[in-house]
Structures are given as C-alpha cells and as structure tokens.
Design a protein around this motif. Structure first.
Motif, mmCIF file in Angstrom:
data_model
loop_
_atom_site.group_PDB
_atom_site.id
_atom_site.type_symbol
_atom_site.label_atom_id
_atom_site.label_comp_id
_atom_site.label_asym_id
_atom_site.label_seq_id
_atom_site.Cartn_x
_atom_site.Cartn_y
_atom_site.Cartn_z
ATOM 1 N N VAL A 1 0.840 -1.201 0.000
ATOM 2 C CA VAL A 1 0.000 0.000 0.000
ATOM 3 C C VAL A 1 0.875 1.251 0.000
ATOM 4 O O VAL A 1 0.606 2.219 -0.713
ATOM 5 C CB VAL A 1 -0.954 -0.008 1.207
ATOM 6 C CG1 VAL A 1 -1.610 1.366 1.392
ATOM 7 C CG2 VAL A 1 -2.028 -1.074 1.026
ATOM 8 N N GLY A 2 1.936 1.254 0.788
ATOM 9 C CA GLY A 2 2.837 2.404 0.830
ATOM 10 C C GLY A 2 3.483 2.673 -0.510
ATOM 11 O O GLY A 2 3.576 3.834 -0.947
ATOM 12 N N VAL A 3 3.924 1.631 -1.196
ATOM 13 C CA VAL A 3 4.548 1.785 -2.510
ATOM 14 C C VAL A 3 3.555 2.369 -3.512
ATOM 15 O O VAL A 3 3.878 3.286 -4.277
ATOM 16 C CB VAL A 3 5.075 0.420 -3.005
ATOM 17 C CG1 VAL A 3 5.458 0.486 -4.482
ATOM 18 C CG2 VAL A 3 6.282 -0.010 -2.185
ATOM 19 N N LEU A 4 2.330 1.857 -3.499
ATOM 20 C CA LEU A 4 1.327 2.316 -4.452
ATOM 21 C C LEU A 4 0.902 3.752 -4.182
ATOM 22 O O LEU A 4 0.723 4.547 -5.111
ATOM 23 C CB LEU A 4 0.113 1.381 -4.406
ATOM 24 C CG LEU A 4 0.354 -0.025 -4.965
ATOM 25 C CD1 LEU A 4 -0.822 -0.931 -4.652
ATOM 26 C CD2 LEU A 4 0.589 0.026 -6.467
ATOM 27 N N ARG A 5 0.724 4.086 -2.910
ATOM 28 C CA ARG A 5 0.330 5.466 -2.582
ATOM 29 C C ARG A 5 1.407 6.464 -2.984
ATOM 30 O O ARG A 5 1.109 7.543 -3.509
ATOM 31 C CB ARG A 5 0.034 5.567 -1.085
ATOM 32 C CG ARG A 5 -1.342 5.043 -0.699
ATOM 33 C CD ARG A 5 -1.567 5.164 0.784
ATOM 34 N NE ARG A 5 -2.974 5.081 1.122
ATOM 35 C CZ ARG A 5 -3.448 5.007 2.360
ATOM 36 N NH1 ARG A 5 -2.607 5.023 3.390
ATOM 37 N NH2 ARG A 5 -4.746 4.941 2.585
ATOM 38 N N GLU A 6 2.641 6.116 -2.738
ATOM 39 C CA GLU A 6 3.738 7.018 -3.114
ATOM 40 C C GLU A 6 3.787 7.194 -4.627
ATOM 41 O O GLU A 6 4.020 8.299 -5.126
ATOM 42 C CB GLU A 6 5.054 6.457 -2.593
ATOM 43 C CG GLU A 6 6.241 7.374 -2.808
ATOM 44 C CD GLU A 6 7.518 6.830 -2.199
ATOM 45 O OE1 GLU A 6 8.598 7.303 -2.585
ATOM 46 O OE2 GLU A 6 7.443 5.936 -1.330
ATOM 47 N N ALA A 7 3.558 6.108 -5.355
ATOM 48 C CA ALA A 7 3.566 6.199 -6.814
ATOM 49 C C ALA A 7 2.396 7.039 -7.322
ATOM 50 O O ALA A 7 2.532 7.804 -8.277
ATOM 51 C CB ALA A 7 3.507 4.797 -7.418
ATOM 52 N N LEU A 8 1.236 6.917 -6.668
ATOM 53 C CA LEU A 8 0.075 7.698 -7.087
ATOM 54 C C LEU A 8 0.240 9.177 -6.769
ATOM 55 O O LEU A 8 -0.354 10.023 -7.438
ATOM 56 C CB LEU A 8 -1.191 7.144 -6.416
ATOM 57 C CG LEU A 8 -1.767 5.901 -7.088
ATOM 58 C CD1 LEU A 8 -2.857 5.279 -6.229
ATOM 59 C CD2 LEU A 8 -2.315 6.226 -8.471
ATOM 60 N N ASP A 9 1.030 9.494 -5.759
ATOM 61 C CA ASP A 9 1.327 10.906 -5.498
ATOM 62 C C ASP A 9 2.054 11.530 -6.691
ATOM 63 O O ASP A 9 1.869 12.712 -6.993
ATOM 64 C CB ASP A 9 2.184 11.050 -4.236
ATOM 65 C CG ASP A 9 1.392 10.810 -2.961
ATOM 66 O OD1 ASP A 9 0.144 10.889 -3.015
ATOM 67 O OD2 ASP A 9 2.009 10.517 -1.921
ATOM 68 N N ARG A 10 2.883 10.705 -7.369
ATOM 69 C CA ARG A 10 3.617 11.210 -8.537
ATOM 70 C C ARG A 10 2.775 11.152 -9.809
ATOM 71 O O ARG A 10 2.908 12.008 -10.674
ATOM 72 C CB ARG A 10 4.903 10.393 -8.743
ATOM 73 C CG ARG A 10 5.910 10.479 -7.610
ATOM 74 C CD ARG A 10 7.231 9.859 -8.015
ATOM 75 N NE ARG A 10 7.089 8.463 -8.338
ATOM 76 C CZ ARG A 10 7.260 7.465 -7.465
ATOM 77 N NH1 ARG A 10 7.560 7.738 -6.198
ATOM 78 N NH2 ARG A 10 7.125 6.207 -7.828
ATOM 79 N N SER A 11 1.904 10.116 -9.907
ATOM 80 C CA SER A 11 1.093 9.925 -11.122
ATOM 81 C C SER A 11 -0.350 9.658 -10.728
ATOM 82 O O SER A 11 -0.818 8.516 -10.786
ATOM 83 C CB SER A 11 1.648 8.746 -11.945
ATOM 84 O OG SER A 11 3.013 8.931 -12.245
ATOM 85 N N PRO A 12 -1.083 10.694 -10.321
ATOM 86 C CA PRO A 12 -2.437 10.481 -9.789
ATOM 87 C C PRO A 12 -3.441 9.950 -10.800
ATOM 88 O O PRO A 12 -4.490 9.439 -10.398
ATOM 89 C CB PRO A 12 -2.842 11.879 -9.296
ATOM 90 C CG PRO A 12 -1.952 12.825 -10.015
ATOM 91 C CD PRO A 12 -0.664 12.107 -10.257
ATOM 92 N N ALA A 13 -3.155 10.040 -12.093
ATOM 93 C CA ALA A 13 -4.100 9.564 -13.101
ATOM 94 C C ALA A 13 -3.694 8.219 -13.698
ATOM 95 O O ALA A 13 -4.195 7.844 -14.763
ATOM 96 C CB ALA A 13 -4.245 10.600 -14.210
ATOM 97 N N ASP A 14 -2.827 7.488 -13.023
ATOM 98 C CA ASP A 14 -2.411 6.164 -13.508
ATOM 99 C C ASP A 14 -3.459 5.136 -13.065
ATOM 100 O O ASP A 14 -3.485 4.709 -11.914
ATOM 101 C CB ASP A 14 -1.034 5.796 -12.953
ATOM 102 C CG ASP A 14 -0.454 4.563 -13.624
ATOM 103 O OD1 ASP A 14 -1.225 3.646 -13.977
ATOM 104 O OD2 ASP A 14 0.775 4.497 -13.794
ATOM 105 N N GLU A 15 -4.312 4.747 -13.976
ATOM 106 C CA GLU A 15 -5.431 3.857 -13.628
ATOM 107 C C GLU A 15 -4.950 2.485 -13.171
ATOM 108 O O GLU A 15 -5.565 1.848 -12.316
ATOM 109 C CB GLU A 15 -6.374 3.701 -14.822
ATOM 110 C CG GLU A 15 -7.621 2.897 -14.487
ATOM 111 C CD GLU A 15 -8.614 2.850 -15.639
ATOM 112 O OE1 GLU A 15 -9.636 2.146 -15.499
ATOM 113 O OE2 GLU A 15 -8.370 3.508 -16.654
ATOM 114 N N ARG A 16 -3.837 2.033 -13.722
ATOM 115 C CA ARG A 16 -3.338 0.703 -13.333
ATOM 116 C C ARG A 16 -2.913 0.682 -11.874
ATOM 117 O O ARG A 16 -3.111 -0.313 -11.175
ATOM 118 C CB ARG A 16 -2.172 0.311 -14.247
ATOM 119 C CG ARG A 16 -2.594 0.040 -15.684
ATOM 120 C CD ARG A 16 -1.419 -0.082 -16.621
ATOM 121 N NE ARG A 16 -0.711 1.189 -16.753
ATOM 122 C CZ ARG A 16 0.325 1.378 -17.547
ATOM 123 N NH1 ARG A 16 0.780 0.377 -18.284
ATOM 124 N NH2 ARG A 16 0.916 2.550 -17.629
#
Length: 229
Positions: free
Chosen positions: A131-146
């Motif tokens: 969850v931590g890895v995914l949240r950090e990645a979404l902070d950088r790319s909030p529109a990444d649907e995958r």
C-alpha cells in the motif's frame, strides 16, 4: 552546435563549441599536462563522445539494475532499482526535446517497477508495504489507472471495502480531471464488489431473530405515559 546554439552562424557556433569544450575538459581535469588529450571527452572527426571505461552514467547503471531486478522478481532488488530511478531525469532540461524520449523511457520503467514490486509484496503478505509503494507512486502519477486498480484490489483483498471505495472515487476524480475519461470496466467491477461487501457488512448486524423484551416493555410504558422511576 545546432542543439546548443540554434540560429547562430556556423563560424560563431564553432568558436562557442571550442570554448565550451575547453571549459569542460578543465572542469573534469583541472590540471592537465600541456597538449595532452582529455581522458574523458574524446573527438573523432566530427564526433564528440565520452571515453568508454572512464565515465559512468548513472541512468545507464540504474536501467541495467532495473532489468536485472525485473528478471529476478526479488522484492529487495525491485525496491533498490525503484529508488535508483525514482528521481527525475535531467530536471534542468525538463523542456529539452533531446532529453524527452529518455525521460519517457525511465518513467515507463519506473511504472513497471512499481507494479511488480507491489505485486511481489502482496504475494509475500506484506500488504502494508505494498500500500505504501502504491500510494507514493500515485502521489507522482495520480491519473495512472493501473496503480489505482492495483490499490483497490489490495484494499478488497485486505477486507477493507470502505478504503477500496474511497480509492475508486479518487481514481475517478483524477481520471476525469487530467484525462477526461471514466475508470475502465475492471475498476468499475471492483467498485461494485467493494459496495456489495460493505452492504453485506452493514446489513448483517441488523438481523435480529428474537425481540428484546426489556426494550419492548420500556417502549410500552413510555407510550402509556408512565413516568420514569
């Protein structure tokens, strides 16, 4: 010369190039012997290049480590590779055409590392780390649907439908704002699954097979106007 000094006459561009090369060589080797060629910047005809074996390029090494990590699937190796590639490539040349393609390649590689790392952590039972890895990645790319899809699936697998529903709505908002689209069919299906799980959890405690007679007596007394003791 066209890249560095566009529109400048060839004679002036050539003079600029000689001055720049001289400065670069002295920056790399502050005290070179007279008439000694540079150990780092070499020239061959009209070609200029960095001397192989004497120069390390960090992004080349990071991409190689990422390829090895992806092939192995090891969580620690994937995490280390992601950390190496996590910084923006050449931020001072963010708008330069010549750096754009390499930047895209690094970004695509980072996305693949994030997905593979999250999947590996989930397979190892390290859900909080995933969850931590995914949240950090979404902070950088909030529109990444995958990434949203993987995080919603993770919340569902953890039995946390409320978080899954919140993540779905976050993805819907980001996709609409940045791309003008709605979530895909797979993400919509996961959203319905989370809603069903939440409904089942909410309705189950309300089922009651035997009336509570003590509460029923109290209601009868109140409705008859009996004062409280």
């Amino acid at each position: 010369m066209e890249q560095l000094w566009p529109g400048v006459p060839m004679e002036s561009a050539l003079r600029n190039l000689r001055v720049t090369l001289h400065a670069a060589r002295h920056a790399l080797e502050p005290e070179p012997a007279p008439r000694t060629p540079s150990s780092y910047v070499a020239a061959e005809g009209e070609m200029l290049f960095l001397t192989v074996g004497r120069v390390r390029v960090d992004v080349d090494e990071a991409e190689e480590s990422a390829s090895v990590a992806l092939a192995s699937g090891d969580a620690d190796a994937l995490g280390a590779a992601l950390a190496s590639l996590g910084r923006e490539l050449l931020p001072e040349d963010r708008c330069a055409d010549w750096a754009r393609e390499r930047r895209r390649r690094v970004e695509a590689l980072c996305e693949e590392l994030v997905r593979r790392l999250a999947e590996r952590l989930l397979a190892d039972g390290r859900t909080k780390d995933a969850v931590g890895v995914l949240r950090e990645a979404l902070d950088r790319s909030p529109a990444d649907e995958r990434l949203h899809l993987l995080l919603v699936r993770t919340w569902c697998a953890m039995g946390r439908p409320r978080q899954a529903i919140r993540q779905y709505h976050a993805s819907r908002e980001a996709l609409a704002e940045e791309l003008g689209v709605r979530p895909g069919a797979e993400l919509e299906a996961l959203h319905r699954t989370a809603l069903a799980a939440l409904d089942a959890r909410t309705v189950a405690p309300r089922a009651r097979t035997t009336p509570d007679l003590a509460h029923l007596d109290a209601l009868v007394l109140i409705s008859a106007g009996t004062p409280w003791d």
